[in-house]
Each structure stands twice: as structure tokens, then as C-alpha cells.
Write an enzyme that holds these catalytic residues in place. Structure first.
Site, PDB file in Angstrom:
ATOM      1  N   GLU A 231      23.093 -42.450 -19.034  1.00  0.00           N
ATOM      2  CA  GLU A 231      22.589 -41.343 -18.228  1.00  0.00           C
ATOM      3  C   GLU A 231      22.775 -41.697 -16.764  1.00  0.00           C
ATOM      4  O   GLU A 231      22.252 -42.717 -16.295  1.00  0.00           O
ATOM      5  CB  GLU A 231      21.107 -41.058 -18.535  1.00  0.00           C
ATOM      6  CG  GLU A 231      20.906 -40.445 -19.919  1.00  0.00           C
ATOM      7  CD  GLU A 231      19.500 -39.932 -20.171  1.00  0.00           C
ATOM      8  OE1 GLU A 231      18.548 -40.464 -19.544  1.00  0.00           O
ATOM      9  OE2 GLU A 231      19.349 -39.004 -20.992  1.00  0.00           O
TER      10      GLU A 231
ATOM     11  N   GLU B 297      21.885 -41.592 -13.245  1.00  0.00           N
ATOM     12  CA  GLU B 297      20.674 -41.269 -12.497  1.00  0.00           C
ATOM     13  C   GLU B 297      20.646 -42.106 -11.217  1.00  0.00           C
ATOM     14  O   GLU B 297      21.410 -43.056 -11.054  1.00  0.00           O
ATOM     15  CB  GLU B 297      19.408 -41.588 -13.333  1.00  0.00           C
ATOM     16  CG  GLU B 297      19.405 -40.930 -14.703  1.00  0.00           C
ATOM     17  CD  GLU B 297      18.038 -40.912 -15.378  1.00  0.00           C
ATOM     18  OE1 GLU B 297      17.010 -40.997 -14.683  1.00  0.00           O
ATOM     19  OE2 GLU B 297      18.022 -40.807 -16.633  1.00  0.00           O
TER      20      GLU B 297
ATOM     21  N   ASP C  93      20.317 -45.038 -17.331  1.00  0.00           N
ATOM     22  CA  ASP C  93      19.214 -44.983 -18.289  1.00  0.00           C
ATOM     23  C   ASP C  93      19.808 -44.837 -19.696  1.00  0.00           C
ATOM     24  O   ASP C  93      19.912 -43.744 -20.238  1.00  0.00           O
ATOM     25  CB  ASP C  93      18.319 -43.792 -17.933  1.00  0.00           C
ATOM     26  CG  ASP C  93      17.087 -43.724 -18.806  1.00  0.00           C
ATOM     27  OD1 ASP C  93      16.611 -44.790 -19.233  1.00  0.00           O
ATOM     28  OD2 ASP C  93      16.616 -42.604 -19.071  1.00  0.00           O
TER      29      ASP C  93
ATOM     30  N   GLN D 186      16.812 -40.474 -30.486  1.00  0.00           N
ATOM     31  CA  GLN D 186      16.052 -39.542 -29.640  1.00  0.00           C
ATOM     32  C   GLN D 186      15.762 -38.229 -30.378  1.00  0.00           C
ATOM     33  O   GLN D 186      14.637 -37.728 -30.338  1.00  0.00           O
ATOM     34  CB  GLN D 186      16.864 -39.270 -28.367  1.00  0.00           C
ATOM     35  CG  GLN D 186      16.170 -38.399 -27.332  1.00  0.00           C
ATOM     36  CD  GLN D 186      17.032 -38.186 -26.089  1.00  0.00           C
ATOM     37  OE1 GLN D 186      18.078 -38.806 -25.927  1.00  0.00           O
ATOM     38  NE2 GLN D 186      16.597 -37.315 -25.199  1.00  0.00           N
TER      39      GLN D 186
ATOM     40  N   THR E  49      17.581 -50.312 -19.269  1.00  0.00           N
ATOM     41  CA  THR E  49      17.849 -49.443 -18.128  1.00  0.00           C
ATOM     42  C   THR E  49      18.475 -50.320 -17.053  1.00  0.00           C
ATOM     43  O   THR E  49      17.857 -51.281 -16.603  1.00  0.00           O
ATOM     44  CB  THR E  49      16.548 -48.812 -17.585  1.00  0.00           C
ATOM     45  OG1 THR E  49      15.890 -48.104 -18.648  1.00  0.00           O
ATOM     46  CG2 THR E  49      16.834 -47.857 -16.445  1.00  0.00           C
TER      47      THR E  49
HETATM   48 MN    MN Z   1      16.799 -40.593 -18.354  1.00  0.00          MN
END
Ligand code: MN
Length: 411
Positions: free
Chosen positions: A191, A193, A225, A232, A249
Site C-alpha cells: 500500500e 502511503e 503498509d 483481510q 509496515t
Molecule cells: Mn494501509
């Protein structure tokens, strides 16, 4: 205390025009060099600030971690590295002790991570996930435009760029399976970010107003991330992500201050409906930061760019996120890390996750060099994010956050 470096300032340390680390940046990090030591970076040179403190050129409170006192040294660093400043430039012995090439410096986490919060403020990402996971409902849930949705993540698995990431095991269940299985994730994802660290805090019961939120921020880093999408999907309702996110992370090692980012402030996207008064932002709470994702499989010799977008694609600004977090009086602490949520643009090729780039695996990415295809990440894949702001003749950037995927442990 704000300090904005003039755009035309130059250092006696060589800095290429496309470097992320000109004298206008002066980020803070920690190098692992006879123990953890606070450092800064100019061009391809890392400077050990403990050596400069021992030589009497500056005063350092904590020597092994970036704190508010270290951050306040930025004007002093500017003075020491400006092209006509001789105190360090003309001291060959001290230069030899303090300066080291970035290519050989071992970076550590800039500060101990006290808490990790992950927001969900990338509105294009949230819409895409809604379309994929809840195809029969509106893509955004009713609360999305009223508050910055977030959850408390896991601080202990925040790691620094370069550290490899082990494919996690987890429970997954297909729609037609009678029971879940426990196995290595088959849908490992990144992810894209960014996040901010806090260098200040508040006490329990104290509410930090949005006008003061940025004063508590140490600065920004790139954040990957890592996510296990199949885990999930099975676990996230009703309380949100748990083990699908908490295995790792990754963050970039240099904290870039808000003062360094100040010339790149921009207005955010229009908020409709207008935010409630305690989340009502100033006019320029966002930053123009160009972001890129590249992928290199084990068979490839060079990275391939697979996405490019901008930090401006967030619906909620960092100040709004922190004001929301503090609005119930929970204490904020130095060392808290707040991630933005996945940042996606509006077009394919600007998305911040494999989930979106391949539209849940249905449109694989082709690697030009080898002809390989990717739906999600495979073992040996290396994922790298970079980010920078383009100034007039200089860049202020974050370097990179990179990590390679290791195979899952044997069962
Ligand atoms: Mn995230």
C-alpha cells in the site's frame, strides 16, 4: 520555530540537481554506526551529528533518536553546511569522522515507534476497494466524508527500508469453501502511503485543536503498509483489519520536516459536505509530493515503474487526521506514527496497490524485461516507493522505501 531555507542556497557538500537532499531539506534520521546515532543527509553524504556534537559544533539532547530538540537544530545545520561556512568544511579530521557515503550507511528507525495508526484517507483507493468488495452498494460508506476513517495498527512491526518482509501465514476462506484454511497468503500486496511522526504530545483529556495539530508533527516519511488481501477479506468485518496488516509496515529512514515541505503546500480537494467545525481545515493543509512505485522480480536486473501518483489525492489532510485522533482526548505521544491510507489517483497506472492496479488480479501487470506477469506479489519481488517535491532548480525528497519479499516459513 519555523525555518525556511532560501531556494537559491547551496552547500559546500556536492548535491546533484535531482538529489532529494539539498540544503533546503536537511532531514533527520538515525544511522547504525557503533550504535544508533542521529544523522542528517546532503546529496549522497550522510553526516553523523553525534560527531558534530562531540566537536562542540552543536548541542544534541538525545544521541540515539530523533526528538524535538534534534529537530530544532535544522537552522544550525543550515549554517554549518552553507557554501561559505568553514567550521566543518575546513576541518579535515572532523569531516573524516562525521561524513560517510549514503551508499554504505546503515539506516535504523529514526525513533522508537510508540503507536501506529493507519488512516484510509485516499478517496480514490477507498472508492476502488468499495467497488471491488461491495459491488452492490455505494463505493464509499456514509461516514467517509464526515471523519477520517482509521484504525490502531501494530507498532512493533514497523521496520526500516531495506529490511526484508516475510510472506505471512493467515486464515483465508473462499466464498464457496465450507471452512477457512491456514496457509501462506496468496494475495500479498503493498500500500503506497505516507506517514507523519509526532515529536510532541498531549495529556489524557486534552484536545489538540486543528490549528495546533501540525506543531506536534516531526515530519513525514514514505510508508509501505504491506497487506494480505485474502486474509483481510475474511477477517475485516466487523472490527476492521487485524493480522492482514500487522506483519510488517516499512518506512523510509529520513524524517522530512514540515518546514522543508512548506514551499510545496497546496489546497486539498473540495470537501463536500463541509467538515464539522473541529475538523475544518486551513486553506492549505496538503502537500504536492510526487510518488512512484516500482517493482523488480528476482529475474529482473532493473526496476520497472508500475504506478505514479501524488500525495494531493488524499481527502483528509494530515492536520485533520491528527485533530480527529485527538478529538476524544486520547493522549498523543512523541513516537506516534500516523499513516495516510493508500494513495491512488483516478486512472489505472496511478493506483497505490496491486489490488487496484490488477483490479483484484483480473488484469495482471506485465514486466517488460522478462515477460513475467504479476497479479499479487511473489517471493523475491522487490517493491520500492520514491517521493519528492519539485522546486525551482531543486527537489525536496524522501529517498526511498524498499523491501524484498521472503518466502513464507515452512508449516
Ligand atoms: Mn494501509
Amino acid at each position: 520555530m519555523h525555518f525556511l531555507a532560501p531556494a537559491d542556497a547551496r552547500s559546500w557538500i556536492e548535491v546533484e540537481p535531482d538529489s532529494h537532499f539539498p540544503i533546503q531539506n536537511l532531514p533527520f534520521g538515525v544511522i547504525d554506526r557503533r550504535g544508533r546515532r542521529v544523522a542528517t543527509r546532503l546529496g549522497d553524504t550522510v553526516i553523523d551529528l553525534v560527531e558534530l556534537a562531540d566537536a562542540g559544533l552543536l548541542a544534541l539532547a538525545a544521541r540515539d533518536s530523533v526528538d524535538a530538540a534534534a529537530l530544532s537544530l535544522r537552522p544550525r545545520l543550515f549554517e554549518l553546511f552553507l557554501e561559505d561556512a568553514s567550521a566543518l568544511r575546513d576541518n579535515a579530521a572532523l569531516r573524516a569522522r562525521a561524513l560517510t557515503p549514503a551508499s554504505t550507511a546503515r539506516m535504523a528507525l529514526p525513533m522508537p515507534v510508540r503507536a501506529f495508526v493507519d488512516f484510509y484517507s485516499g478517496i480514490n483507493h477507498a472508492s476502488n476497494v468499495g467497488k471491488m468488495f461491495r459491488p452492490d452498494s455505494p463505493p464509499l460508506l456514509p461516514n467517509y466524508r464526515w471523519l477520517p476513517v482509521g484504525y490502531n495498527g501494530r507498532a512493533s512491526s514497523v521496520i526500516v527500508s531495506g529490511q526484508r518482509v516475510r510472506r505471512p501465514w493467515g486464515q483465508t476462506k473462499g466464498a464457496d469453501d465450507p471452512a477457512p484454511v491456514f496457509a501462506p497468503t496468496r494475495e500479498l500486496d503493498f500500500e503506497l502511503e505516507m506517514g507523519f511522526f509526532l515529536s510532541g504530545g498531549s495529556t489524557i483529556g486534552e484536545v489538540v485543536p486543528i490549528e495546533r495539530a501540525e506543531e506536534l508533527m516531526a515530519g513525514f516519511v514514505l510508508v509501505n503498509d504491506w497487506s494480505a488481501r485474502d486474509v483481510q477479506r475474511w477477517e475485516y468485518q466487523p472490527l476492521g483489519p487485524f493480522l492482514a496488516k500487522s506483519f510488517a509496515t516499512s518506512i523510509s529512514p529520513w524524517i522530512v520536516s514540515l518546514d522543508a515541505l512548506e514551499p510545496f503546500r497546496v489546497a486539498g480537494m473540495a470537501q463536500d459536505p463541509p467538515a464539522l467545525p473541529h475538523l475544518r481545515p486551513g486553506p492549505h493543509g496538503h502537500f504536492d509530493i510526487r510518488l512512484e512505485v516500482s517493482l523488480k522480480t528476482a529475474k529482473m536486473t532493473r526496476r520497472q515503474r508500475i504506478s505514479a501518483t501524488n500525495f494531493r489525492e488524499l481527502y483528509w489532510s494530515p492536520a485533520q487526521q491528527l485533530a480527529h485522533q485527538s478529538s476524544n482526548g486520547t493522549p498523543l505521544e512523541a513516537g506516534d506514527l500516523y499513516a495516510s491510507g493508500t494513495i491512488s489517483g483516478t486512472e489505472p497506472g496511478t493506483y497505490g496497490s496491486m489490488l487496484e492496479l490488477t483490479w483484484r488480479g483480473s488484469q495482471p501487470i506485465r514486466m517488460d524485461e522478462t515477460g513475467e506477469e504479476r497479479r499479487f506479489l511473489e517471493d523475491g519481488d522487490e517493491v520500492t516507493f520514491t517521493g519528492y517535491c519539485q522546486g525551482d532548480g531543486f527537489r525536496v525528497g524522501f529517498g526511498e522505501v524498499t523491501a524484498t519479499v521472503l518466502p513464507a516459513h515452512l508449516g
